[in-house]
Design a protein around this motif. Structure first.
Motif, PDB file in Angstrom:
ATOM      1  N   ASP A  30       0.682  -1.164   0.023  1.00 35.44           N
ATOM      2  CA  ASP A  30       0.059  -0.001   0.069  1.00 35.44           C
ATOM      3  C   ASP A  30       0.926   1.229   0.064  1.00 35.44           C
ATOM      4  O   ASP A  30       0.374   2.263  -0.766  1.00 35.44           O
ATOM      5  N   GLU A  31       2.027   1.113   0.774  1.00 37.38           N
ATOM      6  CA  GLU A  31       2.675   2.334   0.929  1.00 37.38           C
ATOM      7  C   GLU A  31       3.450   2.778  -0.521  1.00 37.38           C
ATOM      8  O   GLU A  31       3.364   3.866  -0.925  1.00 37.38           O
ATOM      9  N   ILE A  32       4.154   1.702  -1.272  1.00 37.81           N
ATOM     10  CA  ILE A  32       4.617   1.733  -2.421  1.00 37.81           C
ATOM     11  C   ILE A  32       3.772   2.207  -3.484  1.00 37.81           C
ATOM     12  O   ILE A  32       3.807   2.989  -4.323  1.00 37.81           O
ATOM     13  N   SER A  33       2.395   1.749  -3.490  1.00 40.04           N
ATOM     14  CA  SER A  33       1.520   2.238  -4.633  1.00 40.04           C
ATOM     15  C   SER A  33       1.052   3.576  -4.259  1.00 40.04           C
ATOM     16  O   SER A  33       0.831   4.484  -5.242  1.00 40.04           O
ATOM     17  N   SER A  34       0.836   4.083  -2.921  1.00 42.25           N
ATOM     18  CA  SER A  34       0.600   5.486  -2.703  1.00 42.25           C
ATOM     19  C   SER A  34       1.657   6.141  -3.230  1.00 42.25           C
ATOM     20  O   SER A  34       1.358   7.346  -3.744  1.00 42.25           O
ATOM     21  N   LEU A 110       2.777  13.462   1.603  1.00 42.05           N
ATOM     22  CA  LEU A 110       2.704  11.929   1.540  1.00 42.05           C
ATOM     23  C   LEU A 110       4.351  11.535   1.795  1.00 42.05           C
ATOM     24  O   LEU A 110       4.623  10.475   2.548  1.00 42.05           O
ATOM     25  N   TYR A 111       5.221  12.074   0.914  1.00 37.92           N
ATOM     26  CA  TYR A 111       6.497  11.773   0.800  1.00 37.92           C
ATOM     27  C   TYR A 111       7.227  12.177   2.516  1.00 37.92           C
ATOM     28  O   TYR A 111       7.894  11.494   2.984  1.00 37.92           O
ATOM     29  N   LYS A 112       6.575  13.050   3.054  1.00 42.20           N
ATOM     30  CA  LYS A 112       7.179  13.547   4.471  1.00 42.20           C
ATOM     31  C   LYS A 112       6.763  12.455   5.295  1.00 42.20           C
ATOM     32  O   LYS A 112       7.394  12.037   6.075  1.00 42.20           O
ATOM     33  N   GLU A 113       5.261  12.095   5.291  1.00 42.71           N
ATOM     34  CA  GLU A 113       4.807  11.138   6.227  1.00 42.71           C
ATOM     35  C   GLU A 113       5.478   9.924   6.055  1.00 42.71           C
ATOM     36  O   GLU A 113       6.010   9.497   7.103  1.00 42.71           O
ATOM     37  N   LEU A 173      11.016   0.745  -5.512  1.00 39.24           N
ATOM     38  CA  LEU A 173       9.410   0.936  -5.336  1.00 39.24           C
ATOM     39  C   LEU A 173       8.982   0.106  -6.482  1.00 39.24           C
ATOM     40  O   LEU A 173       7.802  -0.182  -6.919  1.00 39.24           O
ATOM     41  N   GLU A 174       9.956  -0.462  -7.340  1.00 40.32           N
ATOM     42  CA  GLU A 174       9.588  -1.865  -8.319  1.00 40.32           C
ATOM     43  C   GLU A 174      10.819  -2.641  -8.259  1.00 40.32           C
ATOM     44  O   GLU A 174      11.877  -2.269  -7.820  1.00 40.32           O
ATOM     45  N   ASP A 175      10.576  -3.958  -8.571  1.00 36.02           N
ATOM     46  CA  ASP A 175      11.391  -4.903  -8.485  1.00 36.02           C
ATOM     47  C   ASP A 175      12.682  -4.333  -9.313  1.00 36.02           C
ATOM     48  O   ASP A 175      12.759  -3.810 -10.305  1.00 36.02           O
ATOM     49  N   SER A 176      14.042  -4.420  -8.764  1.00 33.86           N
ATOM     50  CA  SER A 176      15.125  -3.799  -9.163  1.00 33.86           C
ATOM     51  C   SER A 176      16.040  -5.158  -9.534  1.00 33.86           C
ATOM     52  O   SER A 176      16.325  -5.792  -8.688  1.00 33.86           O
ATOM     53  N   GLY A 227       9.736  -2.679  -2.340  1.00 34.27           N
ATOM     54  CA  GLY A 227       9.556  -2.343  -0.819  1.00 34.27           C
ATOM     55  C   GLY A 227      10.609  -2.606  -0.213  1.00 34.27           C
ATOM     56  O   GLY A 227      10.592  -2.324   1.075  1.00 34.27           O
ATOM     57  N   SER A 228      11.734  -3.284  -0.754  1.00 31.16           N
ATOM     58  CA  SER A 228      13.006  -3.534   0.047  1.00 31.16           C
ATOM     59  C   SER A 228      13.859  -2.048   0.151  1.00 31.16           C
ATOM     60  O   SER A 228      13.808  -1.283  -0.789  1.00 31.16           O
TER      61      SER A 228
END
Ligand SMILES: O=C(O)CCC(=O)C(=O)O
Ligand SMILES: [Fe+2]
Length: 282
Positions: A30-34, A110-113, A173-176, A227-228
């Motif tokens: 959820d965090e990544i998609s937002s 959002l980035y601040k949070e 934020l995406e598989d790297s 997400g890593s």
């Protein structure tokens, strides 16, 4: 404030011996998609037709100023290969931006949070920070086909304090992967100290020394799932290759320094009226 560290002794041992540490599932789906969705909105709002970076007069001065002013703004930087010979973008702007920086973490709610969340603070606390300040944030796109390489470097060169104290916190934020331009690093290279600095002077920015040459065989690839998070020691030599694949490789990157007993260098490229708020205080 009662911030407790989140890393285990084994994780810390790995970080200190290798100079980096990957923490899996640092952010939720959820965090990544937002975060990604919000970046998409920022991109939609960005009107590149009126951007001063297209000015042809005093190009160097304009580009330098745009860069310097980005320290306290949400600014957009293009991929070098985004433009055709006619000077026009070869693909839509969403697929042309190299990165957005450098005060995203302060100016966008959002980035601040996320940046000021307890999980980022706990990570900084584990790494030994007493009064950590995030000096810059970047959303890095590594666009399909044109995502530029990042040559071998140390983050302390760009984000210098006396004594050096920077750690890079880079979240996929995406598989790297090796296919879309993941990070590579020379394990243990943080033990050899800082080799050069990136200095801001009268006529712009320069390195104070040439780069040493590095052997590709000494680098290991660091593939990461979305997400890593990776913590990168400020003296670790790291790099990433061009992304020639059809998949982007989005990441959110933060650079944290110690503000308790370490002095921000006056010849760093980032100079600010007011330092960002620390994540926490002793
Ligand atoms: O995203 C990349 O490929 C490199 C980023 C980097 O070196 C950093 O964030 O310190
Ligand atoms: Fe870096």
């Amino acid at each position: 404030m009662g911030i407790t560290g989140s890393l285990t002794p084994d994780q810390l041992q790995f970080f200190h011996s290798q100079g980096y540490l990957v923490i899996e599932s640092f952010a939720s789906e959820d965090e990544i998609s937002s975060l990604r969705k919000r970046m998409n909105e920022l991109l939609n709002q960005f009107d590149c037709s009126v951007s001063s970076i297209f000015s042809t007069k005093n190009q160097k001065q304009t580009t330098d100023n745009y860069f310097f002013e980005s320290a306290e703004k949400i600014s957009f930087f293009f991929e070098e290969k985004a433009f055709g010979e006619d000077g026009e973008l070869k693909q839509p702007k969403e697929l042309s931006i190299n990165k957005v920086g450098h005060a995203l973490h302060e100016l966008d709610p959002l980035y601040k949070e996320f940046t000021y969340s307890s999980k980022v603070s706990s990570l900084a606390s584990s790494l030994g920070y007493r009064r950590p300040v995030i000096m810059q944030s970047m959303y890095i796109f590594k666009q399909p086909g044109i995502g530029g390489e990042v040559v071998p470097h140390q983050d302390n060169s760009f984000v210098y304090t006396d004594p050096p104290s920077c750690t890079g916190l880079w979240m996929a934020l995406e598989d790297s992967t090796t296919v879309n331009g993941c990070l590579w690093a020379i394990p243990g290279s943080h033990k050899n100290g800082l080799v050069r600095r990136f200095i801001r002077g009268e006529s712009g920015v320069t390195f104070d020394r040439p780069s040493p040459s590095y052997e590709q065989k000494d680098f290991v690839s660091i593939e990461m799932k979305a997400g890593s998070m990776i913590a990168i020691h400020g003296d670790l030599i790291h790099q990433s290759f061009e992304n020639l694949s059809s998949k982007s490789r989005h990441a959110y990157s933060l650079h944290v320094v110690e503000s308790d007993g370490c002095k921000w260098a006056e010849d760093n490229w980032i100079q600010r009226e007011k330092m960002p708020e620390p994540l926490y205080v002793p």
